[in-house]
Design a protein around this motif. Structure first.
Motif, PDB file in Angstrom:
ATOM      1  N   LYS A   1      64.984  44.954 110.986  1.00  0.00           N
ATOM      2  CA  LYS A   1      64.756  44.710 112.397  1.00  0.00           C
ATOM      3  C   LYS A   1      65.436  43.271 112.727  1.00  0.00           C
ATOM      4  N   LEU A   2      65.934  42.515 111.953  1.00  0.00           N
ATOM      5  CA  LEU A   2      66.504  41.290 112.295  1.00  0.00           C
ATOM      6  C   LEU A   2      67.889  41.396 112.691  1.00  0.00           C
ATOM      7  N   ALA A   3      68.422  42.579 112.632  1.00  0.00           N
ATOM      8  CA  ALA A   3      69.914  42.724 113.033  1.00  0.00           C
ATOM      9  C   ALA A   3      70.066  43.038 114.480  1.00  0.00           C
ATOM     10  N   TYR A   4      68.810  43.413 115.134  1.00  0.00           N
ATOM     11  CA  TYR A   4      68.545  43.806 116.537  1.00  0.00           C
ATOM     12  C   TYR A   4      68.696  42.774 117.269  1.00  0.00           C
TER      13      TYR A   4
ATOM     14  N   MET B   1      72.590  51.280 117.854  1.00  0.00           N
ATOM     15  CA  MET B   1      71.064  51.196 118.507  1.00  0.00           C
ATOM     16  C   MET B   1      70.293  51.782 117.178  1.00  0.00           C
ATOM     17  N   GLY B   2      68.957  51.423 117.564  1.00  0.00           N
ATOM     18  CA  GLY B   2      67.862  51.866 116.591  1.00  0.00           C
ATOM     19  C   GLY B   2      66.572  51.866 117.142  1.00  0.00           C
ATOM     20  N   TRP B   3      65.751  52.551 116.067  1.00  0.00           N
ATOM     21  CA  TRP B   3      64.281  52.413 116.587  1.00  0.00           C
ATOM     22  C   TRP B   3      63.373  52.043 115.362  1.00  0.00           C
ATOM     23  N   CYS B   4      62.458  51.051 115.807  1.00  0.00           N
ATOM     24  CA  CYS B   4      61.541  50.403 114.775  1.00  0.00           C
ATOM     25  C   CYS B   4      60.065  50.779 115.490  1.00  0.00           C
ATOM     26  N   ARG B   5      59.257  50.536 114.438  1.00  0.00           N
ATOM     27  CA  ARG B   5      57.722  50.911 114.832  1.00  0.00           C
ATOM     28  C   ARG B   5      56.983  49.715 114.229  1.00  0.00           C
TER      29      ARG B   5
ATOM     30  N   CYS C   1      62.850  50.525 120.725  1.00  0.00           N
ATOM     31  CA  CYS C   1      64.014  50.744 120.669  1.00  0.00           C
ATOM     32  C   CYS C   1      64.878  49.514 120.776  1.00  0.00           C
ATOM     33  N   ALA C   2      66.198  49.549 120.218  1.00  0.00           N
ATOM     34  CA  ALA C   2      66.854  48.134 120.218  1.00  0.00           C
ATOM     35  C   ALA C   2      68.587  48.341 120.032  1.00  0.00           C
ATOM     36  N   ILE C   3      68.980  47.201 120.101  1.00  0.00           N
ATOM     37  CA  ILE C   3      70.558  47.285 120.251  1.00  0.00           C
ATOM     38  C   ILE C   3      71.115  46.129 119.453  1.00  0.00           C
ATOM     39  N   ASP C   4      71.851  46.453 118.360  1.00  0.00           N
ATOM     40  CA  ASP C   4      72.393  45.403 117.754  1.00  0.00           C
ATOM     41  C   ASP C   4      73.987  45.162 118.319  1.00  0.00           C
TER      42      ASP C   4
END
Length: 125
Positions: free
Chosen positions: A109-112, A33-37, A95-98
C-alpha cells in the motif's frame, strides 16, 4: 489526479460484483494501478495490481483465482471483477495509482501515491 470508485454494494456469498475506478487529471492512465481494501478494525491490505496497458497483474493470495483486475486505457478506468465472493471480502475497497512505475505491479500500500475515496462492499453469507 482524481480517482472515483463505484460498483460497490451488497453481494451474496458465491456471487459477483464489479468495481470501477474512473481516473482523471494528469496522465493517470500511464501508470501502474491497484486495488486495496480495509475491513472494519483491520489494516489496509493489498488486493490486486496491474501495470500500464495491463501487461502484468498481481493478486493477494486471498483473492487469487476469484478476482480479476483489468483496465481500459481509452476510458481511463480500472476494474475489479470479484467472483465467488466470501463474507471475508467485506471491506471498503480503494483504487490507487503508483506514479513511480508503469511496468511493475506494486503489492504494498505504501507504493501508491493517489487514492480514491473508497467504495463499500458487503458480502452476506
Amino acid at each position: 489526479v482524481h480517482l472515483v470508485e463505484s460498483g460497490g454494494g451488497l453481494g451474496q456469498a458465491g456471487g459477483s460484483l464489479r468495481l470501477s475506478c474512473a481516473a482523471s487529471g494528469g496522465t493517470s492512465s500511464s501508470y501502474s494501478m491497484g486495488w486495496c481494501r480495509q475491513a472494519r478494525g483491520k489494516e489496509l491490505e493489498f488486493v490486486a495490481a496491474i501495470s500500464w496497458v495491463g501487461r502484468y497483474t498481481d493478486y493477494a493470495d486471498s483473492v487469487k483465482g476469484r478476482f480479476t483486475i483489468s483496465r481500459d486505457e481509452a476510458k481511463n478506468t480500472l476494474y475489479l471483477q470479484m467472483n465467488n465472493l466470501k463474507p471475508e471480502d467485506t471491506a471498503v475497497y480503494y483504487c490507487a495509482i503508483d506514479k513511480d512505475t508503469r511496468w511493475n505491479t506494486p503489492t504494498t500500500k505504501l507504493a501508491y501515491d493517489y487514492w480514491g475515496q473508497g467504495t463499500q462492499v458487503t458480502v452476506s453469507s
